[in-house]
Scaffold this active site. Structure first.
Site, PDB file in Angstrom:
ATOM      1  N   ASN A   9       0.884  -1.171   0.000  1.00  0.00           N
ATOM      2  CA  ASN A   9       0.000   0.000   0.000  1.00  0.00           C
ATOM      3  C   ASN A   9       0.916   1.214   0.000  1.00  0.00           C
ATOM      4  O   ASN A   9       1.515   1.549   1.019  1.00  0.00           O
ATOM      5  CB  ASN A   9      -0.885  -0.019   1.259  1.00  0.00           C
ATOM      6  N   LYS A  11       0.192   4.212  -0.229  1.00  0.00           N
ATOM      7  CA  LYS A  11      -0.422   5.406   0.380  1.00  0.00           C
ATOM      8  C   LYS A  11      -0.177   6.613  -0.547  1.00  0.00           C
ATOM      9  O   LYS A  11      -0.148   6.440  -1.758  1.00  0.00           O
ATOM     10  CB  LYS A  11       0.092   5.609   1.803  1.00  0.00           C
ATOM     11  N   HIS A  94      -9.473   1.449   4.882  1.00  0.00           N
ATOM     12  CA  HIS A  94      -8.208   1.584   5.597  1.00  0.00           C
ATOM     13  C   HIS A  94      -8.406   2.501   6.806  1.00  0.00           C
ATOM     14  O   HIS A  94      -9.187   3.454   6.744  1.00  0.00           O
ATOM     15  CB  HIS A  94      -7.133   2.154   4.664  1.00  0.00           C
ATOM     16  N   GLU A  96      -6.737   4.834   7.904  1.00  0.00           N
ATOM     17  CA  GLU A  96      -6.501   6.259   7.619  1.00  0.00           C
ATOM     18  C   GLU A  96      -7.733   6.898   6.987  1.00  0.00           C
ATOM     19  O   GLU A  96      -8.017   8.069   7.198  1.00  0.00           O
ATOM     20  CB  GLU A  96      -5.246   6.404   6.740  1.00  0.00           C
ATOM     21  N   GLU A 166      -5.382  -4.738  10.516  1.00  0.00           N
ATOM     22  CA  GLU A 166      -4.337  -3.734  10.694  1.00  0.00           C
ATOM     23  C   GLU A 166      -4.574  -2.994  12.002  1.00  0.00           C
ATOM     24  O   GLU A 166      -5.351  -2.021  12.031  1.00  0.00           O
ATOM     25  CB  GLU A 166      -4.369  -2.729   9.534  1.00  0.00           C
ATOM     26  N   GLY A 172       2.716   2.283  10.787  1.00  0.00           N
ATOM     27  CA  GLY A 172       3.699   3.351  10.643  1.00  0.00           C
ATOM     28  C   GLY A 172       4.427   3.692  11.931  1.00  0.00           C
ATOM     29  O   GLY A 172       5.098   4.712  12.017  1.00  0.00           O
ATOM     30  N   SER A 211       3.455  -2.211  10.304  1.00  0.00           N
ATOM     31  CA  SER A 211       4.905  -2.352  10.514  1.00  0.00           C
ATOM     32  C   SER A 211       5.419  -3.753  10.205  1.00  0.00           C
ATOM     33  O   SER A 211       6.297  -4.267  10.903  1.00  0.00           O
ATOM     34  CB  SER A 211       5.295  -1.923  11.937  1.00  0.00           C
ATOM     35  N   GLY A 232       2.967  -1.145   4.236  1.00  0.00           N
ATOM     36  CA  GLY A 232       3.059   0.291   3.976  1.00  0.00           C
ATOM     37  C   GLY A 232       4.495   0.688   3.685  1.00  0.00           C
ATOM     38  O   GLY A 232       5.001   0.507   2.579  1.00  0.00           O
TER      39      GLY A 232
HETATM   40  P1  13P Z   1       3.123   0.301   7.671  1.00  0.00           P
HETATM   41  O1  13P Z   1       3.612  -0.984   7.074  1.00  0.00           O
HETATM   42  O2  13P Z   1       3.881   1.507   7.207  1.00  0.00           O
HETATM   43  O3  13P Z   1       2.991   0.216   9.156  1.00  0.00           O
HETATM   44  O4  13P Z   1       1.623   0.533   7.099  1.00  0.00           O
HETATM   45  C1  13P Z   1       0.735  -0.506   7.160  1.00  0.00           C
HETATM   46  C2  13P Z   1      -0.479  -0.119   6.409  1.00  0.00           C
HETATM   47  O5  13P Z   1      -1.197   0.782   6.786  1.00  0.00           O
HETATM   48  C3  13P Z   1      -0.773  -0.861   5.174  1.00  0.00           C
HETATM   49  O6  13P Z   1      -2.039  -0.568   4.703  1.00  0.00           O
END
Ligand code: 13P
Length: 248
Positions: A9, A11, A94, A96, A166, A172, A211, A232
Site C-alpha cells: 500500500n 499510500k 483503511h 486512515e 491492521e 507506521g 509495521s 506500507g
Molecule cells: P506500515 O507498514 O507503514 O505500518 O503501514 C501498514 C499499512 O497501513 C498498510 O495498509
C-alpha cells in the site's frame, strides 16, 4: 491451502520517477510463484504502473473507490474506472480513511459491495486503536467492523474478498503485533467468516498489516490464519518489499 498474498500500500507516496525506479527494482529480482503479489498505488499513477507491470504477475490495486458508478461526484473515482486501468484489488476501509476522512462501517460496507459487484477484489481493512486494545475492546471493535461488512454480503461473496487486520497502533509506528496477538484476531475473524459460509471462509485470505518488515514477516506469516501482508513503509523499498514477498 490458501496462497499467500503480499500487497504493497503505497499510500500517498511516489512520483513518476520514483515509481519507475521502485517497480524496476521489484521486477528485476521478482521470482514468480511463491505467493501472489500486488501494489496499490495512488490514482494518478495507475496508468503508469499498469504499463510497467504489463507481462508480469504482479497485480495492480487502488487504495479506495467511490460508492457511486458515475455522475456528479467531484473528486471521486469509480470501480469501472479502476477496472479500465487493470486493477484487480482495491483497499477498502483503511484506518486512515476511517480516521481522517470520516469513513464509517456503513460506508465501508457499501464500498465493499460496490467493489465486488464491479469485479474488483476488495481488501477490507479492520483494526482497533491502542486505547480500544487497552480497554480490552479488540474483539468487539474488530468483530463489529467485520460484521458490518458481512451484513451486505452473500455467502458466495466470501470467495471474492480479502480481509486485512491492521491494528491502528501498529501502522507506521514500528510497533508490530506479536505473531500470537495477530493470530488471535485473525482466528476470531475467520470464525466470523465461517458463520457466513464455512467452506468459503477457509479460503479467505486474511492479511496482517502494521509495521510488517523483512525481519518480522516470516514469523507473522507462519501463523496458521495469517495469509500474507498489507505493507506500507516497507513496500516503498524494492529490497524490503521483495524480502517480505520471499517469506510469503
Ligand atoms: P506500515 O507498514 O507503514 O505500518 O503501514 C501498514 C499499512 O497501513 C498498510 O495498509
Amino acid at each position: 491451502m490458501r496462497r499467500k498474498l503480499v500487497a504493497g500500500n503505497w499510500k500517498m507516496n511516489g512520483s513518476l520517477a520514483a515509481n519507475a525506479q521502485l517497480l524496476a527494482g521489484i521486477k528485476a529480482e521478482f521470482a514468480d510463484g511463491a505467493c501472489d503479489v500486488a501494489v496499490c498505488v495512488p490514482y494518478p499513477y495507475l496508468a503508469q504502473c499498469q504499463q510497467l507491470l504489463d507481462g508480469t504477475s504482479i497485480r495492480l490495486g487502488a487504495q479506495d473507490l467511490s460508492l457511486h458508478e458515475s455522475g456528479a461526484y467531484t473528486g471521486e473515482v469509480s470501480a469501472t474506472m479502476l477496472m479500465e486501468f487493470g486493477c484487480r484489488y482495491v483497499i477498502v476501509g483503511h484506518s486512515e480513511r476511517r480516521a481522517y476522512f470520516g469513513e464509517t462501517d456503513d460506508l465501508i460496507s457499501r464500498k465493499t459491495r460496490r467493489a465486488i459487484d464491479s469485479g474488483l477484489i476488495p481488501i477490507v481493512c479492520v483494526g482497533e486503536t491502542l486505547s480500544q486494545r487497552g480497554a480490552g475492546q479488540t474483539e468487539v471493535v474488530v468483530g463489529n467492523q467485520i460484521e458490518a461488512v458481512l451484513s451486505l454480503l452473500s455467502a458466495d461473496d466470501l470467495s471474492r474478498i480479502v480481509v486485512a487486520y491492521e491494528p491502528v497502533w501498529a501502522i507506521g509506528t514500528g510497533k508490530t503485533a506479536t505473531p500470537d496477538m495477530a493470530q488471535e484476531v485473525h482466528a476470531m475473524l475467520r470464525r466470523r467468516l465461517r458463520e457466513k459460509n464455512a467452506e468459503a471462509a477457509s479460503n479467505v485470505r486474511i492479511l496482517y498489516g502494521g509495521s510488517m518488515k523483512p525481519d518480522n514477516a516470516a514469523e507473522l506469516m507462519a501463523m496458521s490464519d495469517i495469509d500474507g501482508g498489507l505493507i506500507g513503509g516497507a513496500a516503498l523499498k524494492a529490497t524490503d518489499f521483495l524480502s517480505i514477498v520471499c517469506k510469503g
